[in-house]
Design a protein around this motif. Structure first.
Motif, short mmCIF file in Angstrom:
data_model
loop_
_atom_site.label_atom_id
_atom_site.label_comp_id
_atom_site.label_asym_id
_atom_site.label_seq_id
_atom_site.Cartn_x
_atom_site.Cartn_y
_atom_site.Cartn_z
N UNK A 7 0.84 -1.19 0.00
CA UNK A 7 0.00 0.00 0.00
C UNK A 7 0.88 1.24 0.00
N UNK A 8 0.58 2.19 -0.89
CA UNK A 8 1.28 3.47 -0.92
C UNK A 8 0.28 4.53 -0.48
N UNK A 9 0.57 5.21 0.63
CA UNK A 9 -0.33 6.21 1.19
C UNK A 9 0.19 7.60 0.86
N UNK A 10 -0.57 8.33 0.06
CA UNK A 10 -0.10 9.60 -0.49
C UNK A 10 0.37 9.37 -1.91
N UNK A 11 -0.33 8.46 -2.60
CA UNK A 11 0.13 7.98 -3.91
C UNK A 11 -0.06 8.97 -5.04
N UNK A 12 -0.85 10.03 -4.83
CA UNK A 12 -1.10 10.99 -5.92
C UNK A 12 -0.11 12.15 -5.92
N UNK A 13 0.78 12.20 -4.94
CA UNK A 13 1.70 13.33 -4.80
C UNK A 13 2.93 13.22 -5.68
N UNK A 14 3.80 14.22 -5.52
CA UNK A 14 5.01 14.29 -6.33
C UNK A 14 5.95 13.13 -6.12
N UNK A 74 -2.41 -5.68 3.81
CA UNK A 74 -1.12 -5.16 3.32
C UNK A 74 0.05 -5.78 4.07
N UNK A 75 1.07 -6.18 3.32
CA UNK A 75 2.30 -6.71 3.90
C UNK A 75 3.32 -5.60 4.12
N UNK A 76 3.24 -4.58 3.27
CA UNK A 76 4.19 -3.47 3.30
C UNK A 76 3.44 -2.17 3.01
N UNK A 77 3.66 -1.17 3.86
CA UNK A 77 3.02 0.13 3.69
C UNK A 77 4.11 1.19 3.54
N UNK A 78 4.01 1.97 2.48
CA UNK A 78 4.98 3.05 2.24
C UNK A 78 4.23 4.37 2.33
N UNK A 118 6.35 -0.99 7.84
CA UNK A 118 5.95 0.40 7.59
C UNK A 118 7.17 1.23 7.26
N UNK A 119 7.16 1.86 6.09
CA UNK A 119 8.26 2.70 5.62
C UNK A 119 7.77 4.15 5.57
N UNK A 120 8.36 5.00 6.39
CA UNK A 120 7.91 6.39 6.46
C UNK A 120 8.89 7.30 5.72
N UNK A 121 8.33 8.02 4.74
CA UNK A 121 9.08 8.99 3.95
C UNK A 121 8.70 10.41 4.35
N UNK A 122 7.46 10.58 4.84
CA UNK A 122 6.93 11.91 5.17
C UNK A 122 7.84 12.66 6.12
N UNK A 238 13.70 11.11 -4.42
CA UNK A 238 13.13 10.54 -3.21
C UNK A 238 12.32 9.29 -3.54
N UNK A 239 11.57 9.32 -4.62
CA UNK A 239 10.82 8.14 -5.04
C UNK A 239 11.78 6.99 -5.36
N UNK A 240 12.86 7.31 -6.05
CA UNK A 240 13.87 6.30 -6.38
C UNK A 240 14.46 5.71 -5.10
N UNK A 241 14.83 6.59 -4.16
CA UNK A 241 15.45 6.13 -2.91
C UNK A 241 14.46 5.33 -2.06
N UNK A 242 13.21 5.81 -2.01
CA UNK A 242 12.19 5.09 -1.25
C UNK A 242 11.96 3.70 -1.81
N UNK A 243 11.92 3.62 -3.14
CA UNK A 243 11.73 2.31 -3.76
C UNK A 243 12.96 1.43 -3.55
#
Length: 336
Positions: A7-14, A74-78, A118-122, A238-243
């Motif tokens: 699950x990607x939360x905030x998936x419509x953002x930059x 969900x097994x993984x939430x970003x 849970x992976x937090x980028x915010x 950031x998307x690259x690094x998060x992935x």
């Protein structure tokens, strides 16, 4: 391996859009749930769904229990959700908005997928990870091995910028440089002395050049904010690094890959050896983490620091404890 739901939360953002695309491309992912408060997330999901990879893709908003649907199973939430920095804004300027967003999403995780990684980028990560931890603790489901603050962008910048500094810009992928501390300004501590392969001695003997490189790594986000001239902050990198971190975790936790070590901002309150190295009792700190089926399998020590890195550590420790406390207090403070 069984199906893997991300699950990607905030998936419509930059950050969320390119991150969602990268996750969709991972052949191990069979179910991709994209959540955002704006309706365009359904379009992002439709767009991603045309990519010829195994994952089925669906978009959800707050309507019709969308967060519940996105998170259940969900097994993984970003979590890249939140507002971006604008010119002149510090990460702390974002605090009140993003803190509330992370609090609410963490409550959703506690309710609907408490066992997920849970992976937090915010941002500010130094505070938002403690916020998520406090919410999960209050719900009785906090597992310190499954909560990660994503600091991989600092690692990526260290490799890229070091390669540029030594005049070998194409050699960035060759370098592995651990980054410890936090994920904001002077709390970011790149251990250039531990680079593999070793960086040339000429870099360390030129004090001004070394200081300039470390400052660039620590404040690389400002470079992007200024270059975008008010139109955004670091989203693609950031998307690259998060992935990249998500991919490492998927490999280690779900595909049996061994020896996967990546720096991440994690719970270290019970790691006495780390506390001793730091010289302070801190609940969270970024250290090299060995990843596996349980998430955090082992915390690796900071190792030998150069005298300059020891100075940088003290600067980090001047700021990081306050950021952690700020996050904890945001949840624990009595509601007016």
């Amino acid at each position: 391996m069984p199906g893997l739901k991300v699950a990607v939360l905030g998936a419509a953002g930059g950050i969320g859009q390119p991150l969602s695309l990268l996750v969709k491309m991972n052949p191990a992912v069979t179910d991709l749930a994209l959540f955002d408060v704006v309706p365009v997330v359904r379009g992002v999901a439709a767009d991603c769904s045309h990519v010829d990879s195994p994952a089925t893709t669906a978009g959800y908003t707050k309507d019709d229990e969308g967060l519940k649907q996105a998170l259940t199973g969900a097994d993984l939430v970003i979590i890249p959700a939140g507002v971006p920095r604008k010119p002149g804004m510090t990460r702390d300027d974002l605090f009140n908005i993003n803190a509330g967003i992370v609090r609410d999403l963490a409550q959703g995780i506690a309710d609907f997928c408490p066992k997920a990684f849970v992976l937090i980028i915010s941002n500010p990560v130094n505070s938002t990870v403690p916020i998520a931890a406090e919410v999960l603790k209050a719900a009785g489901v906090f597992d310190p091995k499954r909560l990660f603050g994503v600091t991989t962008l600092d690692v990526v910048r260290s490799s890229t910028m070091s390669a540029q500094a030594i005049g070998k810009p194409n050699s960035a992928p060759e370098y592995t440089i651990p980054v410890v501390g936090g994920h904001s300004g002077v709390t970011i501590l790149p251990l250039l002395s531990q680079a593999k392969p070793a960086l040339p001695e000429s870099l360390f003997s030129d004090t001004e050049k070394l200081k300039a490189l470390i400052h660039r790594i620590q404040f690389g986000g400002d470079e992007v904010v200024e270059a975008k001239a008010g139109a955004g902050s670091a989203t693609l990198s950031m998307a690259y690094a998060g992935y990249k971190f998500a991919e490492q975790l998927i490999g280690a936790a779900f595909q049996g890959k061994k020896g996967v070590v990546a720096p991440s901002y994690v719970y270290v309150a019970e790691a006495k050896d780390i506390q001793q190295e730091i010289g302070q009792d801190l609940a969270f700190f970024s250290v090299p983490v060995e990843l596996g089926p349980n998430g955090v399998e082992k915390l690796h020590p900071l190792g030998q620091l150069s005298s300059y890195e020891k100075e940088l550590l003290q600067a980090c420790l001047g700021e990081l404890p306050g950021s952690i406390t700020k996050g904890v207090n945001f949840i624990q403070q009595p509601k007016l």
